[in-house]
Enzyme design. Structure first.
Site, PDB file in Angstrom:
ATOM      1  CD  GLU A  81     -15.452  36.739  40.580  1.00  0.00           C
ATOM      2  OE1 GLU A  81     -15.776  36.154  39.513  1.00  0.00           O
ATOM      3  OE2 GLU A  81     -14.295  36.955  40.922  1.00  0.00           O
ATOM      4  CD  GLU A 123     -14.274  30.568  33.478  1.00  0.00           C
ATOM      5  OE1 GLU A 123     -14.721  29.687  34.222  1.00  0.00           O
ATOM      6  OE2 GLU A 123     -14.061  31.733  33.857  1.00  0.00           O
ATOM      7  CB  CYS A 147     -13.281  35.039  36.662  1.00  0.00           C
ATOM      8  SG  CYS A 147     -12.856  36.489  37.621  1.00  0.00           S
TER       9      CYS A 147
END
Ligand code: NDP
Length: 832
Positions: free
Chosen positions: A266, A397, A300
């Site tokens: 993940e 990110e 996330c």
């Protein structure tokens, strides 16, 4: 005199501090030093320690142990010896322990909320109202799964010792997400929290002791990335579950290639938050606040890319700025604080660096006037406008409280911009038009889509990514399934790596004089002629009896985009019978052939949008046409394998049955509507095709092996590029005409013959292949898994020894359908 409204608008917030005495007393009771939790007891292994720092104050809270390799070995040994009895314990017994852990955590909720806030820097409001209650919910939900899993899934078994590596953004919650399903399914665990945030995991270990969890079922080792590496490398770990950066996820994929370890990753995200002009703007503004400023943006699935429809963009951003001015940044233990501290100085530096880069690339930064505490790692809420979709800040990110925004005109453009990322974790769509919302949700490539809401999670719902956001799901049955394997695979030993009976003829077609077998298949490499090669004398010693009634003097071509095309290489491979006699040739496929096949497979993507009923009809049709040519295929298989006529007929019959089975499944492999703890939500778990699947077939049962893999893949709406068994490729190339006459649209099934390992690697490396199934020679397993790390595609590599392709549980069924699909969860709130 001031009216009440004026007072409300001008009144300063007073401090509302949460007490930290209980946490300090607990830290003191441990002498502010922590060992590791192995085999049900606390150990003080080496003397290397590192500080647990409160990011809000920079105070050192405690000293944490840096585990050594020997500690990880001990932990794995403890987990391995606990596994037999834990996995054999009746489900209700495991359920009791999970239930007890849930109760204990619930009873100590405030303690954990304060500890988490101090260790991580996130606001108490969030740990109190989200992290801890959600962790409790996760434990309860999985206590339920432990109770019923044996009855619900009698053919599945726990995988063994599970290594779990978690990040610092939701330390306790990520622990619960990982430990609860692992234990419910009957596995035992070695878990490593992130270096920055070990304390709640250590406090959880105390709960394990308190409820009397058998020794070794949960082991917690602390330390940095190297401790993670020891877990990753340990040969007795059967499965790894990792949450963290895509970079480390990629490392882990490479490191475990060929090891047979199961893997769920993940990883990162750059999730779009799409606002259409008919959205309820007040709600959407609150959605943005939750989407990007929840947990300081260290999420996330943070809605970090705001896409607003052009007609309302200016108005929306104006209102957003007003709302941002009201966000309060400061002491996380103050109950009135919205944004706490980021995790540490390194992360703060990273945020600063990316923000500077954003400005230097031409975007406009806006931050509200916002006092920040003098000590600690704080960053103000930040909005970027004038952002190009290709800018670094729109692609990377940031993992901080930084929102980038740009506008779009049409729904099609919104989808295109939303999907313009290497990630695919989540998306949020805001509109009052349900048709538009569902249409966009279906088109976005992400594991979770929230409609008119964001950051909703629940233990009953799977969460996980598409593309470089990783693979596998956590939560609900989708997540539980990742901790279970088909029972028959357990204890199977790896098959011996046998030499392929294939003979390569590298120079085969270059010169017909040297290779009379080549006949008319000379020279020209990349043409796509369609003429039949005929009239050849093979030159082989075939004996007096022709072994096979079909013409043998024909080099089978590739099958790409519904057409037979010559191999790019211009080379062919000989196919021989078990006695070594030549029975035909197939093209020697290479990178270019795969590239063409992948392109054709993408062009046929509308296959995935066709109705399941239609796909079933096509599969039935293939079965019928194969049945009509039963004798021919049986003869071919007999010649190729020497299995005897009746065995060959059995194989063809089984292949026909398998096609019927997947025709039946095509419209019956349904999703779920999850029952979440949030009321008035329909959460649709929809199995979607993965896209283009590369398949390398097994050598056993050349026709049945081929059909058993291709049929479920296409039944679920994928298109495929298939590499048939090298020594038996003619069994697959004979299928071209069957496919042609069965209404299979061109490009749905593409067949490239050649070296399974080399072509498997090309498929795994190809960025436009979405998944690879590898059932070829054992030497190719590591090759495929390692090569897949490029775009983090999902792989299914067969490590099971002695798979019986005839047995329904082993050669067909839900496992195949599960591998052929990925779940998208669409959260749809309802009610006025
Ligand atoms: P990492 O991916 O490095 O850390 C996640 C976990 O993996 C931690 O427990 C870490 O240990 C461990 N780890 C680190 N290296 C290895 C390795 N080689 N083998 C096995 N385990 C390893 O994330 P960071 O904490 O370094 O954060 C860096 C960036 O990653 C962030 O800025 C953010 O962008 C992103 N991130 C994304 C997350 C997500 O959920 N998508 C979560 C966290 C970070 P340790 O921390 O102790 O070194």
């Amino acid at each position: 005199m001031k009216v009440v409204r004026e007072i409300m608008e001008t009144m300063e917030y007073g401090p509302s501090p949460e007490g930290d005495q209980k946490v300090r007393a607990w830290l003191d009771s441990h002498g502010r030093k922590f060992g590791v939790f192995i085999d049900g007891e606390w150990r003080e292994p080496g003397d290397t320690r590192f500080p647990a720092v409160n990011p809000a104050t920079e105070e050192v809270l405690a000293e944490i142990t840096e585990s050594r390799k020997v500690d990880v070995d001990d932990a794995v040994r403890a987990a391995a010896s606990a596994f037999p009895s834990w996995s054999a314990a009746p489900g209700p017994v495991r359920a009791r322990y999970l239930y007890a852990l849930a109760r204990q955590l619930q009873k100590r909720a405030r303690f954990f909320a304060v500890l988490e806030s101090m260790d991580n820097g996130k606001p108490i409001r969030e740990t109190r109202d989200f992290d801890v209650p959600m962790a409790v919910r996760w434990l309860y939900h999985h206590a339920g799964w432990a109770q019923i899993v044996g009855d619900e899934y009698p053919d599945l078994a726990p995988v063994g010792v599970v290594g779990q590596i978690i990040p610092w953004n939701f330390p306790l919650l990520m622990l619960a997400w990982k430990v609860a399903p692992a234990l419910a399914a009957g596995n035992t665990v070695v878990l490593k929290p992130a270096e920055q945030t070990s304390l709640t995991a250590l406090a959880f270990a105390e709960l394990c002791q308190k409820v009397g969890l058998p020794a070794g079922v949960v082991n917690i080792v602390t330390g940095g990335g190297q401790v993670g590496e020891h877990i990753v490398d340990h040969p007795e770990i059967a499965k790894l579950a990792f949450t963290g950066s895509t970079e480390v996820g990629r490392l882990i994929r490479k490191r475990t290639a060929g090891s047979g370890k199961r893997l769920t990753l993940e990883l990162g995200g750059k999730s779009p938050f799409i606002v259409f002009d008919d959205a309820d703007l007040d709600s959407a503004i609150e959605g943005v606040v939750n989407g990007i400023w929840f947990n300081q943006g260290e999420v996330c699935c943070a809605g970090s890319r705001l896409l607003v429809q052009e007609s309302i963009a200016e108005r929306f951003l104006e209102r957003l700025r007003l709302r941002m001015e009201r966000l309060r940044v400061g002491d996380p233990l103050d109950k009135g604080i919205d944004i706490g501290a980021v995790i540490d100085g390194t992360q703060l530096e990273r945020v600063n660096r990316l923000v500077e880069q954003g400005e230097s690339e031409g975007a406009s930064r806006w931050q509200p006037p916002c006092p920040l505490p003098d000590r600690g790692f704080y960053y103000p809420p930040t909005l970027f406008t004038d952002v190009s979709p290709a800018a670094t800040i729109a692609q990377e990110e940031i993992f901080g409280p930084v929102l980038v925004s740009y506008s779009f005109r049409t729904p099609a453009e919104a989808v295109q911009l939303a999907n313009n990322t290497r990630y695919g974790l989540a998306a949020s769509v805001w509109t009052e038009n349900i048709n538009l919302a569902l249409d966009v949700a279906a088109k976005i490539k992400a594991g979770t889509v929230w409609i008119n809401n964001t950051n909703a999670f629940d233990a009953a719902v799977g969460f996980g990514g598409y593309r470089e956001s990783g693979f596998g799901r956590e939560g609900g049955i989708e997540g539980l399934r990742e901790y279970l394997a088909p029972a028959w695979e357990k204890g199977a030993s790896a098959p011996a790596a046998g030499a392929s009976p294939l003979q390569e003829t590298e120079n085969f077609s270059a010169d017909p004089n040297e290779s009379p077998e080549a006949g008319s298949e000379t020279g020209s490499g990349s043409g796509s002629g369609t003429e039949t090669d005929s009239g050849l004398d093979t030159g082989s010693d075939l004996g007096s009896e022709p072994p096979f009634p079909l013409p043998i003097d024909r080099t089978a071509k590739m099958y790409i985009g519904g057409k037979q095309v010559r191999p790019d290489s211009g080379y062919a491979r000989e196919i021989v019978d078990p006695a070594g006699r030549l029975i035909g040739e197939v093209g020697d496929g290479n990178r270019k052939d795969i590239r063409n096949a992948v392109e054709a497979a993408h062009k046929a993507a509308s296959w995935g949008e066709a109705s399941a009923h239609h796909r079933a009809q096509v599969l039935y049709y293939i079965a019928e046409n194969l049945s009509a040519r039963m004798d021919e295929f049986a003869a071919r298989i007999d010649t190729l394998t020497g299995c005897g006529r009746s065995e060959a007929e059995r194989e063809v019959e089984a292949a026909i049955q398998r096609l019927f089975t997947y025709a039946a499944w095509a419209d019956k492999y349904d999703g779920h509507v999850h029952r979440t703890a949030l009321t008035r939500h329909a959460t649709l778990a929809m199995p979607e095709p993965i896209g283009v699947i590369g398949i390398v077939c097994p050598h056993q049962l050349p026709l049945l092996g081929f059909v058993s893999l291709v049929a479920p893949a296409i039944a679920m709406g994928n298109t495929v590029v298939v590499v048939p068994s090298e020594p038996h490729a003619l069994a697959a190339t004979d299928l071209y005409q069957v496919l042609d006459t069965s209404d299979v649209p061109g490009g749905v099934v593409n067949i490239v013959t050649g070296d399974g390992i080399a072509l498997g690697r090309v498929l795994a490396e190809h960025d436009d292949v979405d998944s690879v199934w590898y059932f070829g020679e054992p030497e190719g397993r590591a090759v495929v898994e390692e090569a897949s790390a490029g775009n983090m595609k999902r792989t299914w590599v067969d490590y099971a020894a002695g798979r019986d392709w005839y047995a329904p549980g082993q050669g067909e069924g839900r496992t195949f359908l599960w591998e052929a699909t990925q779940i998208k969860n669409i959260w749809i709130p309802y009610g006025e």
